[in-house]
Design a protein around this motif. Structure first.
Motif, PDB file in Angstrom:
ATOM      1  N   SER A  33       0.803  -1.217   0.000  1.00 55.82           N
ATOM      2  CA  SER A  33       0.000   0.000   0.000  1.00 55.82           C
ATOM      3  C   SER A  33       0.835   1.265   0.000  1.00 55.82           C
ATOM      4  O   SER A  33       0.808   2.028  -0.947  1.00 55.82           O
ATOM      5  N   TYR A  40      -2.246   3.893   5.597  1.00 59.36           N
ATOM      6  CA  TYR A  40      -2.525   2.779   4.685  1.00 59.36           C
ATOM      7  C   TYR A  40      -1.599   1.592   4.926  1.00 59.36           C
ATOM      8  O   TYR A  40      -1.986   0.436   4.719  1.00 59.36           O
ATOM      9  N   THR A  86      -3.352  -1.212  -3.010  1.00 59.92           N
ATOM     10  CA  THR A  86      -4.304  -0.107  -2.972  1.00 59.92           C
ATOM     11  C   THR A  86      -3.906   0.981  -3.955  1.00 59.92           C
ATOM     12  O   THR A  86      -2.722   1.192  -4.224  1.00 59.92           O
TER      13      THR A  86
END
Length: 324
Positions: A33, A40, A86
């Motif tokens: 991430s 995150y 992500t």
């Protein structure tokens, strides 16, 4: 419930018992991430722990630090195996159409959606004694516009452009992990960080350094949102950071958890189902998880992984045709 799910899916998950009666094989999943210390990165650690626990150790997660969403998307185009990462969805659209910084690259058509992550919150942070109380006052100041080569750097540059600050701010091009010390040592007036709030970096920094997270005026935020329909208004509640007495009016960008077609259907189903079933439990540990719901998956704009789609259909979640 896990036992009921795993038993009929042993072969598909690669968790078969060897003919000799040896221990069960494990499914390895890599999660990527953001930089260590960011919200995150913390989320990836939480998701990895959740996968391992709910699978009884049959899923073995590895959390890797990343320079940001651009790196995540680029790696997704070429990495084999179970890769969960992500990114804001607009970067995937850029990658598929070969826009900068993805010119001439391929492999992005195999990326698939799993679920929604907490939105990116744009933070423009300055020292409290810098005298800066409005974004426009950053003109002539030294400012780190997000981590070098990251989505945040690009996003901040776009905001400056929309507000007429392009070329007027003295942008310092360094890694984000150097930003806190640079501000403490008066090397810069401030920096931008784009992460779900509260972001650990600012929580820690605010305990030792008086800081201000700048709000956009209504007119400034309207100009930003008009140029990017994927963004939306966000408010950071008073008290989120030390000595923050008023709400911060800023903007946010949707973020998704994605994988590729290299992940098998049963693993994608298991991960997606357990994330949504345990979301409330995750939110008790970190409130950022409370801001997402299954219906928000339609904002991500990338086809669902078949295993994830199976879960949404079972859960009765209406999914846009474009995601099927």
């Amino acid at each position: 419930m896990l036992k009921k799910f795993v038993a009929p899916a042993v072969v598909a998950l690669g968790l078969a018992v060897a003919a000799s009666g040896a221990a069960e094989a494990q499914t390895r999943v890599t999660l990527k991430s953001a930089k260590a210390g960011s919200s995150y990165y913390v989320m990836m650690v939480q998701l990895g722990e959740l996968m391992k626990k709910e699978s009884g150790g049959k899923i073995q997660p590895t959390v890797e630090e990343s320079q940001g969403s651009v790196q995540n998307v680029k790696e997704a185009g070429r990495r084999p195996g179970n890769f969960l990462f992500t990114t804001p969805p607009n970067l995937l659209a850029d990658a598929r159409t070969g826009k900068k910084p993805f010119e001439g690259e391929t492999g992005y058509d195999k990326i698939r959606t799993l679920f929604v992550m907490p939105f990116v919150t744009v933070h423009l942070v300055v020292q409290k004694d810098s005298g800066v109380t409005d974004v426009m006052q950053l003109a002539g100041k030294k400012f780190i516009a997000g981590g070098k080569g990251t989505f945040c750097e690009r996003r901040t540059a776009r905001i400056f452009e929309l507000l007429g600050l392009d070329g007027k701010v003295d942008v310092i091009d360094v890694e984000l992990d150097a930003a806190s010390n640079a501000m403490r040592n008066d090397k810069v007036a401030g920096f931008a960080t784009c992460s779900s709030h509260p972001t650990p970096q600012l929580v820690e920094l605010a305990t030792t350094t008086p800081l201000v997270v700048l709000s956009f005026t209504d007119a400034q935020r309207k100009a930003i949102l008009a140029a990017d329909p994927l963004s939306g208004p966000l408010s950071i509640a008073p008290g989120t950071y030390k000595d923050q007495s008023q709400a911060v009016e800023t903007v946010g960008v949707p973020v998704g958890a994605f994988t590729t077609t290299a992940m098998d259907d049963e693993t994608a189903y298991f991960i997606t189902r357990n994330f949504w079933q345990k979301r409330d439990q995750l939110a008790k540990e970190n409130p950022w998880w409370a801001g997402v719901s299954p219906e928000m998956v339609n904002q991500l704009g990338t086809q669902l992984h078949p295993g994830a789609l199976k879960y949404y259909k079972e859960a009765g979640i209406k999914v846009d045709d474009s995601l099927m």
